[in-house]
Design an enzyme around this catalytic site. Structure first.
Site, PDB file in Angstrom:
ATOM      1  N   ASN A 252      -6.183  11.931   0.662  1.00 16.16           N
ATOM      2  CA  ASN A 252      -5.301  11.148   1.524  1.00 16.16           C
ATOM      3  C   ASN A 252      -6.168  10.269   2.419  1.00 16.16           C
ATOM      4  OD1 ASN A 252      -2.535  10.567   2.376  1.00 16.16           O
ATOM      5  ND2 ASN A 252      -3.138  11.434   4.340  1.00 16.16           N
ATOM      6  N   LYS A 253      -5.532   9.431   3.203  1.00 14.55           N
ATOM      7  CA  LYS A 253      -6.249   8.505   4.073  1.00 14.55           C
ATOM      8  C   LYS A 253      -7.335   9.223   4.864  1.00 14.55           C
ATOM      9  CE  LYS A 253      -5.766   4.941   4.365  1.00 14.55           C
ATOM     10  NZ  LYS A 253      -6.527   3.894   3.626  1.00 14.55           N
TER      11      LYS A 253
ATOM     12  N   GLN B 168      -3.348   1.784  10.349  1.00 11.85           N
ATOM     13  CA  GLN B 168      -2.032   1.876   9.717  1.00 11.85           C
ATOM     14  C   GLN B 168      -1.057   2.701  10.552  1.00 11.85           C
ATOM     15  OE1 GLN B 168      -4.957   2.430   8.113  1.00 11.85           O
ATOM     16  NE2 GLN B 168      -4.862   1.792   5.966  1.00 11.85           N
TER      17      GLN B 168
ATOM     18  N   ARG C   3       0.845  -1.185   0.000  1.00  9.53           N
ATOM     19  CA  ARG C   3       0.000   0.000   0.000  1.00  9.53           C
ATOM     20  C   ARG C   3       0.884   1.239   0.000  1.00  9.53           C
ATOM     21  NH1 ARG C   3       1.455   1.494   4.509  1.00  9.53           N
ATOM     22  NH2 ARG C   3       0.273   3.422   4.399  1.00  9.53           N
ATOM     23  N   GLY C   4       0.237   2.405  -0.084  1.00 11.89           N
ATOM     24  CA  GLY C   4       0.957   3.662  -0.137  1.00 11.89           C
ATOM     25  C   GLY C   4       1.179   4.079  -1.568  1.00 11.89           C
TER      26      GLY C   4
ATOM     27  N   ASP D  25      -2.467  10.530  -1.754  1.00  9.12           N
ATOM     28  CA  ASP D  25      -2.687   9.493  -2.754  1.00  9.12           C
ATOM     29  C   ASP D  25      -3.008  10.073  -4.117  1.00  9.12           C
ATOM     30  OD1 ASP D  25      -2.970   6.509  -1.477  1.00  9.12           O
ATOM     31  OD2 ASP D  25      -3.354   8.073  -0.013  1.00  9.12           O
TER      32      ASP D  25
END
Length: 383
Positions: A263-264, A212, A64-65, A253
């Site tokens: 983003n998250k 996370q 991920r990322g 992202d």
């Protein structure tokens, strides 16, 4: 198929396993991933021999990322080519594995274009596979270099905004070596501050529902000897109110052409809190995360994750009693409860103090500034 390899219980100083590597055992080339779903309790590598296994790893967040997803996509194309699979079909599967992170499609396109160019030159399948692998490795190196540059630019910005050092930085999700070809994005800035004796405290958001921050950022902070403290996401407000946060550092992202940042999920509330409390809100991301083709935040497709991630607590395989090798969901809501579970949220540019890239800092964040940065990037690439 994805097989487990090199399982290691973590001790005080666990061995460093790369988040992703290419390997060529006798039975054929593979992409090897550090399974991030099993951290921090175990370091377990997943060996992916085909693209469906790689897609499954992406979708289950074993890898991920945004930057690392781009690298993964590129190596996935190289894997398909090297093993003689349909490269175009593989590229489509990889690019569609997760919709929000723009880097994934970027990496896929780069490797696929290199493959096609080699084949069109008459170099055949082997030549195309070699070209795709070279391109994946080039992207991997470029991302590592970008990480180093962002760390330097980010720390310079922190020192300008917060003279005197002793920075107390709040971060969200995970943005270190687990998401990058190098040492990360936002985490790399905090790490550089730590190495230069200017980080007083790294505040780590838990990052619900998949934790996370709690599982991965604390893992990286501990390995690197940072002074860090974990907090639940909904404790951030009280931390700001107490005057304990000097700056917020997050990754991205996808960054739209107007400077909107996906983003998250949980990033946008932090931006609102930061604005109210007059705290800099800084986004650290490579240029590959900027998507000029997405005009604004409203045009960003936000991935919706399964509701069970919210209605259940997932016990990882290594502690799931009675189900060896499989995660077990522990219900925390009544059966049939509907859940709203976006993987990301979008922060408008007016709430972003600065965007840090490998080419420098954009502040204030405007569409024209983003366009100028992209133009500079093209000039650097061409030269």
């Amino acid at each position: 198929m994805a097989d487990q390899q090199a399982q290691t219980a973590l001790g005080t100083n666990p061995p460093a396993l790369p988040a992703l590597r290419w390997d060529e055992p006798p039975e054929g080339p593979v992409v090897v991933l550090l399974d991030q779903t099993r951290l921090p309790a175990e370091e377990v590598e997943l060996v992916c021999t085909d693209v469906p296994a790689l897609v499954a790893a992406v979708q289950t967040l074993a890898v991920r990322g945004a930057p690392l997803l781009g690298i993964t996509g590129a190596y996935g194309v190289a894997l398909a080519a090297a093993r003689g699979y349909d490269v175009e079909e593989a590229a489509a599967l990889l690019a569609g594995a997760r919709p929000t992170a723009v880097n994934l499609g970027y990496g896929v396109r780069r490797a696929a274009a290199a493959y096609r160019a080699a084949v069109e030159k008459g170099e055949g399948q082997d030549g195309g596979a070699a070209a795709a692998l070279d391109e994946a490795r080039a992207l991997h190196r470029e991302d590592a270099a970008a990480s180093t540059a962002m760390a330097g630019h980010g720390l310079t910005l922190l020192d300008e905004l917060l003279p005197g050092g002793g920075h107390r930085v709040l971060t969200h999700c995970n943005t270190g070596a687990l998401v990058s070809g190098g040492e990360g994005t936002a985490f790399a800035v905090a790490l550089e501050a730590h190495r230069r004796g200017r980080l007083r405290r790294l505040w780590v958001d838990e990052t619900r529902p998949l934790l996370q921050g709690a599982r991965l950022t604390t893992y990286e902070a501990a390995r690197n000897g940072l002074a860090y403290t974990l907090l639940t996401d909904n404790a951030a407000g009280s931390l700001f109110a107490a005057g304990e946060v000097d700056a917020v550092l997050i990754g991205a992202d996808r960054i739209a052409a107007d400077g909107s940042v996906a983003n998250k999920v949980g990033s946008y509330p932090l931006a609102v809190l930061a604005r109210y409390h007059h705290v800099p809100f800084i986004v650290v991301a490579p240029l590959t995360t900027i998507d000029p083709g997405t005009p604004d935040g409203a045009a960003i497709e936000v991935e919706q994750r399964p509701g069970q991630e919210v209605t259940e607590l997932t016990a990882p395989p290594q502690i799931a009693a009675g189900a060896p090798g499989a995660a077990v969901g522990l219900p925390v809501a009544p059966l049939g409860t509907q859940a709203y579970n976006p993987a990301f949220d979008v922060t408008p540019p007016e709430l972003v103090t600065a965007i840090v890239t490998e080419l420098g800092v954009v502040s204030p964040v405007t569409g024209s500034a983003i366009a100028e940065l992209c133009a500079r990037s093209r000039q650097v690439t061409m030269s």
